[in-house]
Motif scaffolding. Structure first.
Motif, short mmCIF file in Angstrom:
data_model
loop_
_atom_site.label_atom_id
_atom_site.label_comp_id
_atom_site.label_asym_id
_atom_site.label_seq_id
_atom_site.Cartn_x
_atom_site.Cartn_y
_atom_site.Cartn_z
N ARG A 6 0.85 -1.20 0.00
CA ARG A 6 0.00 0.00 0.00
C ARG A 6 0.89 1.24 0.00
O ARG A 6 1.70 1.44 0.91
N LEU A 7 0.72 2.07 -1.03
CA LEU A 7 1.50 3.30 -1.13
C LEU A 7 1.14 4.24 0.01
O LEU A 7 -0.04 4.51 0.25
N ALA A 8 2.16 4.70 0.73
CA ALA A 8 1.90 5.59 1.88
C ALA A 8 2.27 7.05 1.54
O ALA A 8 1.47 7.95 1.76
N SER A 41 -7.51 7.78 -4.15
CA SER A 41 -6.14 7.77 -4.68
C SER A 41 -5.17 8.56 -3.81
O SER A 41 -5.42 9.70 -3.44
N ALA A 42 -4.03 7.93 -3.53
CA ALA A 42 -2.96 8.63 -2.82
C ALA A 42 -2.12 9.46 -3.78
O ALA A 42 -1.35 10.32 -3.35
N VAL A 43 -2.25 9.20 -5.09
CA VAL A 43 -1.46 9.93 -6.08
C VAL A 43 -2.19 11.20 -6.54
O VAL A 43 -1.56 12.21 -6.89
N PRO A 172 -20.52 8.46 -10.36
CA PRO A 172 -21.54 7.60 -9.79
C PRO A 172 -21.57 6.28 -10.55
O PRO A 172 -21.40 6.27 -11.78
N PRO A 173 -21.79 5.15 -9.85
CA PRO A 173 -21.66 3.84 -10.49
C PRO A 173 -22.89 3.46 -11.30
O PRO A 173 -23.76 2.74 -10.84
N VAL A 174 -22.95 3.93 -12.53
CA VAL A 174 -24.08 3.55 -13.38
C VAL A 174 -23.60 2.75 -14.59
O VAL A 174 -24.30 2.68 -15.60
N GLY A 175 -22.43 2.15 -14.49
CA GLY A 175 -22.03 1.21 -15.53
C GLY A 175 -20.93 1.68 -16.45
O GLY A 175 -20.72 1.09 -17.51
N GLU A 176 -20.18 2.73 -16.08
CA GLU A 176 -19.15 3.25 -16.98
C GLU A 176 -17.73 3.21 -16.40
O GLU A 176 -16.76 3.23 -17.14
N GLY A 177 -17.61 3.20 -15.07
CA GLY A 177 -16.30 3.43 -14.45
C GLY A 177 -15.23 2.44 -14.88
O GLY A 177 -14.11 2.84 -15.23
N ALA A 178 -15.55 1.14 -14.85
CA ALA A 178 -14.54 0.14 -15.21
C ALA A 178 -14.19 0.24 -16.69
O ALA A 178 -13.03 0.08 -17.09
N ASN A 179 -15.22 0.52 -17.50
CA ASN A 179 -14.96 0.65 -18.94
C ASN A 179 -14.01 1.81 -19.21
O ASN A 179 -13.05 1.68 -19.99
N GLN A 180 -14.27 2.94 -18.58
CA GLN A 180 -13.40 4.10 -18.80
C GLN A 180 -12.00 3.85 -18.25
O GLN A 180 -11.01 4.29 -18.84
N ALA A 181 -11.91 3.15 -17.11
CA ALA A 181 -10.60 2.85 -16.53
C ALA A 181 -9.77 2.01 -17.49
O ALA A 181 -8.56 2.25 -17.69
N MET A 182 -10.40 1.01 -18.11
CA MET A 182 -9.65 0.14 -19.03
C MET A 182 -9.23 0.91 -20.28
O MET A 182 -8.12 0.74 -20.80
C1 LIG Z 1 -21.61 -0.57 -6.63
C2 LIG Z 1 -20.78 -0.32 -7.85
C3 LIG Z 1 -21.18 -0.84 -9.09
C4 LIG Z 1 -20.42 -0.60 -10.23
N1 LIG Z 1 -20.83 -1.11 -11.43
C5 LIG Z 1 -20.11 -0.88 -12.55
C6 LIG Z 1 -20.51 -1.41 -13.81
O1 LIG Z 1 -21.53 -2.09 -13.93
N2 LIG Z 1 -19.73 -1.13 -14.89
C7 LIG Z 1 -18.60 -0.37 -14.81
O2 LIG Z 1 -17.93 -0.14 -15.83
N3 LIG Z 1 -18.19 0.14 -13.63
C8 LIG Z 1 -18.91 -0.10 -12.50
N4 LIG Z 1 -18.50 0.41 -11.30
C9 LIG Z 1 -17.31 1.25 -11.25
C10 LIG Z 1 -16.03 0.44 -11.25
O3 LIG Z 1 -16.04 -0.51 -10.18
C11 LIG Z 1 -14.85 1.37 -11.08
O4 LIG Z 1 -14.98 2.49 -11.92
C12 LIG Z 1 -13.54 0.65 -11.43
O5 LIG Z 1 -13.33 -0.42 -10.52
C13 LIG Z 1 -12.38 1.62 -11.37
O6 LIG Z 1 -11.21 0.91 -11.61
P1 LIG Z 1 -9.85 1.46 -11.02
O7 LIG Z 1 -8.82 0.42 -11.41
O8 LIG Z 1 -9.65 2.86 -11.41
O9 LIG Z 1 -10.04 1.47 -9.44
P2 LIG Z 1 -10.26 0.21 -8.40
O10 LIG Z 1 -11.00 -0.87 -9.11
O11 LIG Z 1 -10.80 0.84 -7.21
O12 LIG Z 1 -8.78 -0.29 -8.20
C14 LIG Z 1 -7.86 0.51 -7.47
C15 LIG Z 1 -6.82 -0.43 -6.87
O13 LIG Z 1 -5.84 0.37 -6.22
C16 LIG Z 1 -5.56 -0.21 -4.96
N5 LIG Z 1 -5.11 0.88 -4.06
C17 LIG Z 1 -5.86 1.86 -3.50
N6 LIG Z 1 -5.09 2.66 -2.75
C18 LIG Z 1 -3.83 2.16 -2.84
C19 LIG Z 1 -2.58 2.53 -2.26
N7 LIG Z 1 -2.44 3.60 -1.44
N8 LIG Z 1 -1.49 1.77 -2.56
C20 LIG Z 1 -1.59 0.69 -3.39
N9 LIG Z 1 -2.75 0.30 -3.97
C21 LIG Z 1 -3.85 1.02 -3.68
C22 LIG Z 1 -6.86 -0.83 -4.50
O14 LIG Z 1 -6.61 -1.83 -3.54
C23 LIG Z 1 -7.40 -1.39 -5.83
O15 LIG Z 1 -6.89 -2.68 -6.08
C24 LIG Z 1 -19.24 0.18 -10.13
C25 LIG Z 1 -18.82 0.68 -8.89
C26 LIG Z 1 -19.59 0.45 -7.75
C27 LIG Z 1 -19.14 1.03 -6.43
#
Ligand SMILES: Cc1cc2nc3c(=O)[nH]c(=O)nc-3n(C[C@H](O)[C@H](O)[C@H](O)COP(=O)(O)OP(=O)(O)OC[C@H]3O[C@@H](n4cnc5c(N)ncnc54)[C@H](O)[C@@H]3O)c2cc1C
Length: 247
Positions: A6-8, A41-43, A172-182
């Protein structure tokens, strides 16, 4: 690559790059820092003062081994998702791959939804076949704060660092966050690979495209989230599917 640290703290080095410390005392240096560390995010503070704010509360419950122990609920939810939308509240259930049901209750009742009794009171008067999803839950409810960054969060480019995913544009989690992250990850990787001699030019072009791409998606996500938890959510949702997001 090192997992499980975990990044501090992040400290800019003289010249270029960063010194990183992890919560187990480990240290590392890097020339380019990509914050992919999610909602808290810590960054992110290295680039912007923007902070997430409260959107809604999601309380999660689990019904284990649903086919064997609660076949009525297994039938109700079916192979995917069930969404029951009320005034300022949603009762949803999703079948997980391991045979459990994940039940999610969304509302704007911050700090008030801790026990099954409060959750059942929220759905007082609803059909008992639906509230059975709460009754059948095996563990204590887990409340989670749903947060979002201000729409249009952006920053002035700074050398050697950037953000992707929720760290950059928590919505807000309406189905886009993971897609945009990828997509962020793929776009940033492509930009860096195309211009390995000048990573800051690559980051600049990634950031400009990411800000333009994600702003309208964050606006849409906020609109849909507000609609889903409105007093007239069921009617609004019906209209949404009949006429589209701006109808
Ligand atoms: C209830 C809910 C439903 C959702 N449904 C959908 C959906 O249907 N479709 C969709 O596209 N998106 C959905 N999302 C959004 C989606 O989950 C997120 O947008 C996505 O996971 C973001 O990916 P990420 O890699 O940016 O962050 P995360 O998935 O949060 O990954 C971040 C990673 O960083 C790690 N981390 C955090 N702090 C530190 C640190 N200090 N040092 C080291 N590691 C750290 C965490 O442990 C984690 O593994 C939903 C979200 C919620 C809450």
């Amino acid at each position: 690559m090192a997992w499980g640290h975990r990044l501090a703290t992040v400290t800019p080095r003289d010249g270029r790059g960063f010194a990183l410390t992890f919560d187990d005392g480990r240290r590392a240096d890097c020339d380019l820092l990509v914050g992919a560390d999610g909602a808290r995010s810590a960054v992110r503070p290295l680039l912007t003062d923007a902070r997430p704010s409260y959107v809604a509360t999601l309380v999660e419950l689990t019904v284990r081994d649903v086919d064997r122990r609660h076949p009525d609920l297994a039938d109700l939810v079916g192979p995917g998702n069930l969404w029951c939308v009320g005034a300022n509240r949603i009762l949803a259930a999703q079948r997980l791959g391991d045979g459990d049901l994940r039940v999610g209750i969304s509302s704007r009742a911050e700090h008030r939804l801790h026990g099954k009794r409060e959750l059942l009171a929220l759905f007082d008067g609803w059909d008992a076949r639906l509230t059975a999803l709460i009754d059948a839950a095996d563990d204590a409810p887990v409340p989670r704060r749903i947060e979002a960054l201000p729409i249009g969060t952006r920053w002035t480019h700074r050398p050697g660092r950037t953000l992707i995913g929720d760290a950059a544009h928590l919505m807000p989690p309406v189905g886009e966050g993971a897609n945009q992250a990828m997509l962020d990850a793929a776009d940033l990787a492509a930009a860096l690979a195309a211009d390995p001699a000048d990573p800051d030019a690559a980051i600049r072009s990634y950031e400009a495209a990411m800000f333009a791409r994600t702003r309208p998606i964050a606006e849409m996500s906020a609109r849909v989230q507000a609609m889903m938890l409105s007093p007239t959510a069921a009617d609004d949702l019906t209209r949404f599917f009949a006429t589209g997001p701006t109808g």
